[in-house]
Write a protein that holds these residues in place. Structure first.
Motif, PDB file in Angstrom:
ATOM      1  N   GLY A   7       0.792  -1.223   0.000  1.00  0.00           N
ATOM      2  CA  GLY A   7       0.000   0.000   0.000  1.00  0.00           C
ATOM      3  C   GLY A   7       0.821   1.267   0.000  1.00  0.00           C
ATOM      4  N   TRP A   8       2.143   1.147   0.033  1.00  0.00           N
ATOM      5  CA  TRP A   8       3.038   2.306   0.075  1.00  0.00           C
ATOM      6  C   TRP A   8       4.081   2.189  -1.038  1.00  0.00           C
ATOM      7  CZ3 TRP A   8       2.481   6.069   3.981  1.00  0.00           C
ATOM      8  CH2 TRP A   8       1.570   5.743   4.990  1.00  0.00           C
ATOM      9  N   VAL A   9       4.498   3.339  -1.577  1.00  0.00           N
ATOM     10  CA  VAL A   9       5.461   3.368  -2.680  1.00  0.00           C
ATOM     11  C   VAL A   9       6.664   4.217  -2.263  1.00  0.00           C
ATOM     12  CG1 VAL A   9       5.844   3.998  -5.087  1.00  0.00           C
ATOM     13  CG2 VAL A   9       3.578   3.208  -4.351  1.00  0.00           C
ATOM     14  N   GLY A  65       9.303   3.486  -6.613  1.00  0.00           N
ATOM     15  CA  GLY A  65       9.198   2.050  -6.408  1.00  0.00           C
ATOM     16  C   GLY A  65      10.500   1.381  -6.035  1.00  0.00           C
ATOM     17  N   TYR A  86       1.822   6.903   0.522  1.00  0.00           N
ATOM     18  CA  TYR A  86       0.621   6.072   0.592  1.00  0.00           C
ATOM     19  C   TYR A  86      -0.057   6.086  -0.773  1.00  0.00           C
ATOM     20  CZ  TYR A  86      -3.895   4.282   2.213  1.00  0.00           C
ATOM     21  OH  TYR A  86      -5.040   3.550   2.377  1.00  0.00           O
ATOM     22  N   GLU A  87      -0.530   4.930  -1.233  1.00  0.00           N
ATOM     23  CA  GLU A  87      -0.946   4.758  -2.623  1.00  0.00           C
ATOM     24  C   GLU A  87      -2.235   5.474  -3.007  1.00  0.00           C
ATOM     25  OE1 GLU A  87      -1.576   0.609  -3.281  1.00  0.00           O
ATOM     26  OE2 GLU A  87      -3.178   0.447  -1.799  1.00  0.00           O
ATOM     27  N   THR A  88      -3.034   5.933  -2.058  1.00  0.00           N
ATOM     28  CA  THR A  88      -4.348   6.501  -2.351  1.00  0.00           C
ATOM     29  C   THR A  88      -4.350   8.009  -2.129  1.00  0.00           C
ATOM     30  OG1 THR A  88      -5.407   4.441  -1.643  1.00  0.00           O
ATOM     31  CG2 THR A  88      -6.805   6.396  -1.800  1.00  0.00           C
ATOM     32  N   TYR A 122      -1.316  13.210  -2.007  1.00  0.00           N
ATOM     33  CA  TYR A 122      -0.831  11.996  -1.355  1.00  0.00           C
ATOM     34  C   TYR A 122      -0.119  12.331  -0.048  1.00  0.00           C
ATOM     35  CZ  TYR A 122      -1.746   9.691  -5.825  1.00  0.00           C
ATOM     36  OH  TYR A 122      -2.359   9.197  -6.957  1.00  0.00           O
ATOM     37  N   SER A 138       2.890  11.183   2.648  1.00  0.00           N
ATOM     38  CA  SER A 138       4.124  10.394   2.635  1.00  0.00           C
ATOM     39  C   SER A 138       4.880  10.619   3.933  1.00  0.00           C
ATOM     40  CB  SER A 138       5.003  10.751   1.431  1.00  0.00           C
ATOM     41  OG  SER A 138       5.377  12.115   1.434  1.00  0.00           O
TER      42      SER A 138
END
Length: 258
Positions: free
Chosen positions: A34-36, A45, A78-80, A236, A238
């Motif tokens: 769920g995290w990048v 990534g 966080y991806e969302t 986002y 982070s």
């Protein structure tokens, strides 16, 4: 006819019910699902040198794989994307820092709000365009509040006055290295942000807007000057690594219906 409950009673009960029902964990305590990661000079990534790792259920910003820090500023995103929400977690800044980190980055981390998507950041970009809730720890005898606000590529207004400096200190007390600190941020689009440390509101600001003239200072892509002043209402979150180890746990989110 059934009598309606008093408005004051409804208002008192509703937040408590929402809080119990809507907080959800966004870190599973096992891995970075769920995290990048986005590390400066590396593509999105690429968790270079395992800067972000999980140990004993705790999310760790680690420099164990570094011999020396050379501006590898890192963000775990966080991806969302989000607009209005509450975010809460516990953090502690631990030592020692890695050689080569800037003096200002000692015992320094942060959570970035309304930031860029991982894929929108440049390869050589130190920070996302965002608002930063700065997380600090103090050395013995040092006065160093936490929960401050910094503004890479944006502007904010405090008490009706645009903030001219890059960072503004909060009213929090100083917390020492290695102490767990409860932190919460409440975000209402571009309108209002509150920083809450150990249950106390220590910083409040609003009117979040883009300021693209600052982008070149931290490696963000040049933006159309016409976007200056555009409200920054969504983005986002982070967690930040700036050269000093930090740990996070109990990371939870409540989305607000605004």
């Amino acid at each position: 006819m059934r009598r309606a409950a008093p408005l004051a009673l409804l208002l008192a009960l509703a937040p408590a019910a929402a809080s119990a029902a809507e907080w959800k964990p966004i870190f599973n305590g096992r891995d970075l699902s769920g995290w990048v990661p986005k590390v400066n000079h590396r593509p999105a990534g690429d968790n270079w040198r395992d800067t972000f790792r999980v140990k004993d259920g705790v999310l760790v910003v680690s420099y164990a794989g570094y011999e020396r820090f050379s501006d590898e500023f890192a963000h775990l995103i966080y991806e969302t994307p989000l607009s209005s929400y509450r975010l809460r977690f516990e953090y502690r800044i631990i030592g020692p820092g890695v050689p080569g980190a800037p003096v200002w980055a000692v015992r320094n981390s942060g959570v970035m709000l309304h930031g860029q998507a991982p894929g929108d950041m440049q390869l050589h970009q130190r920070f996302p365009v965002s608002v930063e809730a700065q997380l600090l720890a103090g050395a013995p005898g040092q006065t160093r509040p936490t929960g401050n606000v910094c503004t890479p590529g944006v502007t904010v207004t405090i008490a009706g006055v645009p903030m001219a400096e890059h960072c503004r200190n909060s009213s929090s007390k100083t917390y020492p290295e290695s102490q767990w600190v409860r932190f919460e941020v409440e975000v209402h689009g571009a309108r209002l942000v509150r920083h809450i440390v150990e249950g106390e509101t220590v910083m409040e600001y609003g009117d979040l807007r883009l300021a693209p003239s600052e982008n070149a200072e931290f490696g963000a892509a040049p933006a159309d000057p016409a976007t200056a002043g555009t409200p920054l209402a969504r983005g986002y979150i982070s967690l930040q690594g700036e050269g000093h180890p930090v740990e996070f746990r109990n990371i939870e989110l409540m989305e607000l219906a605004e």
